[in-house]
Scaffold this active site. Sequence first.
Site, mmCIF file in Angstrom:
data_model
loop_
_atom_site.group_PDB
_atom_site.id
_atom_site.type_symbol
_atom_site.label_atom_id
_atom_site.label_comp_id
_atom_site.label_asym_id
_atom_site.label_seq_id
_atom_site.Cartn_x
_atom_site.Cartn_y
_atom_site.Cartn_z
ATOM 1 N N GLY A 194 0.793 -1.223 0.000
ATOM 2 C CA GLY A 194 0.000 0.000 0.000
ATOM 3 C C GLY A 194 0.830 1.279 0.000
ATOM 4 O O GLY A 194 0.367 2.323 0.468
ATOM 5 N N HIS A 233 1.102 1.311 -13.855
ATOM 6 C CA HIS A 233 1.985 0.205 -14.244
ATOM 7 C C HIS A 233 3.431 0.718 -14.260
ATOM 8 O O HIS A 233 3.687 1.804 -14.802
ATOM 9 C CB HIS A 233 1.589 -0.315 -15.633
ATOM 10 C CG HIS A 233 2.444 -1.457 -16.070
ATOM 11 N ND1 HIS A 233 2.334 -2.723 -15.506
ATOM 12 C CD2 HIS A 233 3.456 -1.539 -16.973
ATOM 13 C CE1 HIS A 233 3.227 -3.517 -16.067
ATOM 14 N NE2 HIS A 233 3.924 -2.825 -16.954
ATOM 15 N N GLU A 281 6.023 7.306 -10.151
ATOM 16 C CA GLU A 281 4.635 6.875 -9.928
ATOM 17 C C GLU A 281 3.958 7.790 -8.911
ATOM 18 O O GLU A 281 2.768 8.092 -9.013
ATOM 19 C CB GLU A 281 4.593 5.442 -9.382
ATOM 20 C CG GLU A 281 5.035 4.390 -10.367
ATOM 21 C CD GLU A 281 4.905 2.987 -9.793
ATOM 22 O OE1 GLU A 281 3.986 2.737 -8.994
ATOM 23 O OE2 GLU A 281 5.727 2.135 -10.153
HETATM 24 C C1 GRF Z 1 3.562 -0.216 -8.035
HETATM 25 O O1 GRF Z 1 4.844 -0.508 -8.497
HETATM 26 C C2 GRF Z 1 2.601 -0.143 -9.175
HETATM 27 O O2 GRF Z 1 3.220 0.212 -10.360
HETATM 28 C C3 GRF Z 1 2.054 -1.520 -9.255
HETATM 29 O O3 GRF Z 1 2.010 -1.959 -7.909
HETATM 30 C C4 GRF Z 1 3.021 -1.314 -7.170
HETATM 31 C C5 GRF Z 1 2.457 -0.697 -5.936
HETATM 32 O O4 GRF Z 1 2.350 -1.566 -4.921
HETATM 33 N N1 GRF Z 1 0.785 -1.536 -9.925
HETATM 34 P P1 GRF Z 1 2.286 -1.015 -3.404
HETATM 35 O O5 GRF Z 1 1.574 0.288 -3.428
HETATM 36 O O6 GRF Z 1 3.695 -0.859 -2.932
HETATM 37 O O7 GRF Z 1 1.538 -2.088 -2.670
#
Ligand code: GRF
Length: 209
Positions: free
Chosen positions: A16, A111, A181
Amino acid sequence: MKEKRPRLGVLLSGTGRTLENLLERIEGGRLPAEVAIVISSRKDALGLLRAQRRKIPTAVIRPKDYRDSSSFSAEITRTLETNRVDLVVLAGFMHFYQIPKAFENRVVNIHPALIPAFCGEGFYGHHVHQAVLAYGVKISGCTVHFADNQYDHGPVILQRAVVVLEGDTPETLAARVFEEEKEALPEAIRLFAEGRLRVEGRVVHILPL
Ligand code: GRF
């Protein structure tokens, strides 16, 4: 342009960090949104604790409790609708969610690569960065897109590039991509909140303010 605070439904399966970043920005007044519900596919996801700590409603919906992907997805949709969600955020959600018509162009995914490269089924977490390094491309990055019913396929909203450095490992590259991100996803949510995303076929037009 009129800004509305969309009610977000965040779907996650893991740590998360993505949710945490959104919450910090919302709490800091830097993102016009509110998290209405966090749905986790695992009971022990750290992301759930992050939500509970803030008294945000949570639900655990595990694929193994449903007979198939359709009934699993239907329960997710029901929970999102009950919580009057405007925008669904796939934030490290490790399962396929069959998006109903009612949520078309209202589900975003992040992604960790530049779609359409290094994406699709099996490209998640460090597998993505391993593949990027093995292929030898010099630029990677992240993509925020509207999700449809194919993996990593729907119309692209935003992308941010990251230079691949000599000596990068999947971990070092992942860390730099994650920094991007953290900017891209809130930016996409802000554009949605401002009513500035118009989808025409595969193309997302960003309307001026
Ligand atoms: C990120 O790298 C995102 O690109 C992918 O999941 C990851 C996030 O996971 N879709 P979290 O927020 O660390 O659980």
